[in-house]
Design a protein around this motif. Structure first.
Motif, PDB file in Angstrom:
ATOM      1  N   VAL A   5       0.846  -1.194   0.000  1.00  0.00           N
ATOM      2  CA  VAL A   5       0.000   0.000   0.000  1.00  0.00           C
ATOM      3  C   VAL A   5       0.881   1.244   0.000  1.00  0.00           C
ATOM      4  O   VAL A   5       1.920   1.278   0.661  1.00  0.00           O
ATOM      5  CB  VAL A   5      -0.947   0.054   1.221  1.00  0.00           C
ATOM      6  N   ASN A   7       1.713   4.580   1.329  1.00  0.00           N
ATOM      7  CA  ASN A   7       1.456   5.224   2.601  1.00  0.00           C
ATOM      8  C   ASN A   7       1.869   6.689   2.503  1.00  0.00           C
ATOM      9  O   ASN A   7       3.037   6.999   2.306  1.00  0.00           O
ATOM     10  CB  ASN A   7       2.279   4.495   3.676  1.00  0.00           C
ATOM     11  N   TYR A  16       1.714  -4.429   3.593  1.00  0.00           N
ATOM     12  CA  TYR A  16       0.718  -4.327   4.650  1.00  0.00           C
ATOM     13  C   TYR A  16       0.947  -5.409   5.703  1.00  0.00           C
ATOM     14  O   TYR A  16       0.886  -6.599   5.410  1.00  0.00           O
ATOM     15  CB  TYR A  16      -0.702  -4.448   4.093  1.00  0.00           C
ATOM     16  N   THR A  24      -8.436  -5.930  11.264  1.00  0.00           N
ATOM     17  CA  THR A  24      -7.860  -4.832  10.515  1.00  0.00           C
ATOM     18  C   THR A  24      -8.745  -3.611  10.713  1.00  0.00           C
ATOM     19  O   THR A  24      -9.908  -3.613  10.304  1.00  0.00           O
ATOM     20  CB  THR A  24      -7.791  -5.204   9.015  1.00  0.00           C
ATOM     21  N   ASP A 222      -4.851   0.292  11.719  1.00  0.00           N
ATOM     22  CA  ASP A 222      -4.126   0.076  10.479  1.00  0.00           C
ATOM     23  C   ASP A 222      -4.292   1.182   9.424  1.00  0.00           C
ATOM     24  O   ASP A 222      -3.330   1.777   8.986  1.00  0.00           O
ATOM     25  CB  ASP A 222      -4.574  -1.255   9.842  1.00  0.00           C
ATOM     26  N   PHE A 223      -5.539   1.410   9.010  1.00  0.00           N
ATOM     27  CA  PHE A 223      -5.756   2.292   7.856  1.00  0.00           C
ATOM     28  C   PHE A 223      -6.628   3.492   8.207  1.00  0.00           C
ATOM     29  O   PHE A 223      -7.630   3.357   8.917  1.00  0.00           O
ATOM     30  CB  PHE A 223      -6.466   1.540   6.725  1.00  0.00           C
ATOM     31  N   TYR A 253      -1.094   3.179   8.260  1.00  0.00           N
ATOM     32  CA  TYR A 253      -1.092   3.487   6.822  1.00  0.00           C
ATOM     33  C   TYR A 253      -2.129   4.558   6.505  1.00  0.00           C
ATOM     34  O   TYR A 253      -3.316   4.363   6.775  1.00  0.00           O
ATOM     35  CB  TYR A 253      -1.407   2.235   5.991  1.00  0.00           C
TER      36      TYR A 253
END
Length: 481
Positions: A5, A7, A16, A24, A222-223, A253
């Motif tokens: 990914v 970032n 990842y 996640t 995580d995201f 990320y």
RNA sequence: GGCGGCGUAGCCAAGUGGUUAAGGCGAAGGUCUGCAAAACCUUUAUUCAUCGGUUCAACUCCGAUCGCCGCCUCCA
């Protein structure tokens, strides 16, 4: 192969690696509900939903959270313009938001969090920041003390001394530093407010995302995704607020989508340069709109135009019709296992093409969610399958292989959502009977080689949006684009 | 001014140090059809904004130039 990914934080692609193997965490900045969202706003909703679906497809247990910002200057202004309460405005546009994303084929988030439901969480967060000397109160407002947060601007890469502070917004003289930003605003007459240790007031813009994302996903997750424009100041400030309070890394990320432009300019409500998603949905099928977005990488800018959208409509029709053709060709196949040694040469080629495309699609999506490349491979798959069908399906194995192709397409489309299944069924009502009668009549005329009348019937049906096709299996009709 | 991105066929768009520069739309021709439609086949970039450099080799790396765009405190 692991998923890579891009970032924003590190400005490069990274592998990842989940923080927590069992969950996640994925947070996407949702709408500020003061108006219908425009087709540019729709982009993050669509593309990050696809990212999330892909992560699920790859076996991750994703918890996907989106905020609904329902306390904000724009909402208050809109409420005042219309002489209604802020709550009425936000309720109306929250309802509209759900209608529109549903029509766009966006899957619901696991949680939609409203700012006004989390005021106490935000107050608690401010208190932690004050304790850590990351925030200070001044005249009923509370500000974040940017100079005390060492990592400030690590996401946007800005140099604090070079920020042109006040270029757009007048600097508040109560701030210790002009780059400080407000966490809590003292109540003004006619505005919604809540009680707090600093008196009545309401939260600042960025705070709800920090408070709610950490509440539902943990202090490190995580995201976190959103539009490019949110990098600074919104996400920068979220990092400051969250890490300033917890002392832990906030998000691993950061994902940012590129803009939708109109004739090279950013689509923007403030300039009136926009089309609402609901207006676009009136004119184009959702699957075509999705294809329009997904045929370009999510980080690149897209120029919005009817011409390009129209070409997406055409390719979308191709997918839709080919899919129907594949489903029909497979028919009701019995689940027999495919033994490679029994296959003809052509069947073997087809079988290995299926596997080749499969790994190409995964490789494409693993590489920072390269949906345009993956969709290109899916078009290959359709063409190959159509060709395979056109060459005649002689054996049960052949039909089994076509059915395997269908299963694979279903899998991929569970991620992309670009195949229009809404017209898959021919009408089941009275229209069905009427059209069938018309088609029979036309057949009768055709048998008599009275093509003038036969064509007139076909033209009349075409005017009603119906397409007649004469196939080796007889005449068929379907809905046109 | 600071930071970031982009420039690939008529249009949209992947790609990337070295195999034929994916795919879609459009266009042209063909198979099929009474004609169509759909599908399939063929053709459609000797070239990747421009100019230099590095390299055995660059569209891909470096530099410069031109053009376009975004962010720089409440915009997805």
């Amino acid at each position: 192969m692991a998923i890579q990914v891009y970032n924003t934080l590190t400005r490069k692609k990274e592998e990842y690696k989940p923080i927590n193997p069992h969950m996640t965490g994925f947070y996407v900045c949702g709408p500020t509900v003061y108006d219908y969202f425009h087709i540019g706003n729709a982009r993050p909703f669509i593309v990050f939903d696809v990212v999330r679906r892909y992560l699920i497809y790859r076996g991750y247990n994703v918890r996907y959270v989106m905020n609904l910002t329902d306390v904000d200057d724009k909402i208050i202004n809109r409420a005042n313009e219309r002489g209604v309460s802020s709550a009425e405005i936000s309720q109306k546009y929250i309802a509209a938001f759900f209608e529109d994303i549903q029509k766009l084929g966006v899957r619901p988030a696991d949680a939609y969090t409203k700012a006004t439901d989390h005021i106490t969480d935000m107050i608690t967060l401010i208190e932690r920041l004050v304790e850590n000397d990351m925030a200070y109160e001044s005249g009923g407002d509370v500000f974040f003390n940017v100079r005390n947060f060492e990592d400030y601007a690590k996401l946007s890469g800005k140099k604090l001394d070079e920020l042109q502070v006040g270029s757009r917004i007048a600097v508040d003289e109560r701030k210790k530093s002009p780059i400080d930003f407000v966490l809590w605003k003292a109540a003004k007459p006619g505005e919604p407010f809540w009680e707090s240790p600093w008196g009545n007031g309401r939260p600042g813009w960025h705070l709800e995302c920090s408070a709610m994302s950490m509440k539902y996903l943990g202090e490190s997750f995580d995201f976190h995704a959103g539009g490019l424009d949110l990098i600074f100041p919104h996400h920068e400030n979220e990092i400051a607020q969250s890490e300033g309070a917890t002392g832990k890394p906030f998000v691993r990320y950061w994902l940012h989508n590129g803009f939708l432009d109109i004739k090279g300019d950013k689509m923007s409500k403030s300039t009136g340069n926009f089309f609402t998603a609901r207006d676009i949905l009136e004119k184009y099928p959702a699957t075509a709109i999705r294809l329009f977005f997904l045929q370009k990488h999510y980080r690149s800018p897209i120029d919005f135009s009817d011409e390009v959208l129209q070409s997406a409509v055409t390719s979308n029709e191709r997918l839709r019709l080919s899919y129907q053709k594949i489903v029909e060709a497979a028919g009701d196949v019995e689940a027999i296992s495919i033994s490679e040694s029994d296959l003809t040469e052509e069947e073997k080629r087809f079988y290995s093409m299926l596997d080749g495309v499969h790994s190409e699609i995964l490789t494409a999506m693993d590489d920072d969610f390269n949906s345009p490349l993956a969709l290109g491979k899916m078009f290959d798959l359709f063409r190959e399958t159509n060709r395979f069908i056109d060459n005649g399906l002689q054996t049960a194995q052949s039909r089994q292989l076509v059915d395997l192709a269908r299963q694979r397409i279903d899998e991929y489309d569970s991620v992309f959502g670009v195949i229009d299944r809404s017209k898959a069924q021919v009408g089941q009502d009275k229209i069905n009977e009427v059209v069938s009668t018309m088609v029979e009549l036309r057949n009768a005329f055709r048998k008599e080689r009275n093509f003038a009348v036969a064509d007139k019937i076909r033209d009349a049906l075409a005017d009603a949006g119906l397409v007649i096709e004469d196939t080796p299996q007889g005449a068929k009709w379907r809905w046109g684009a």
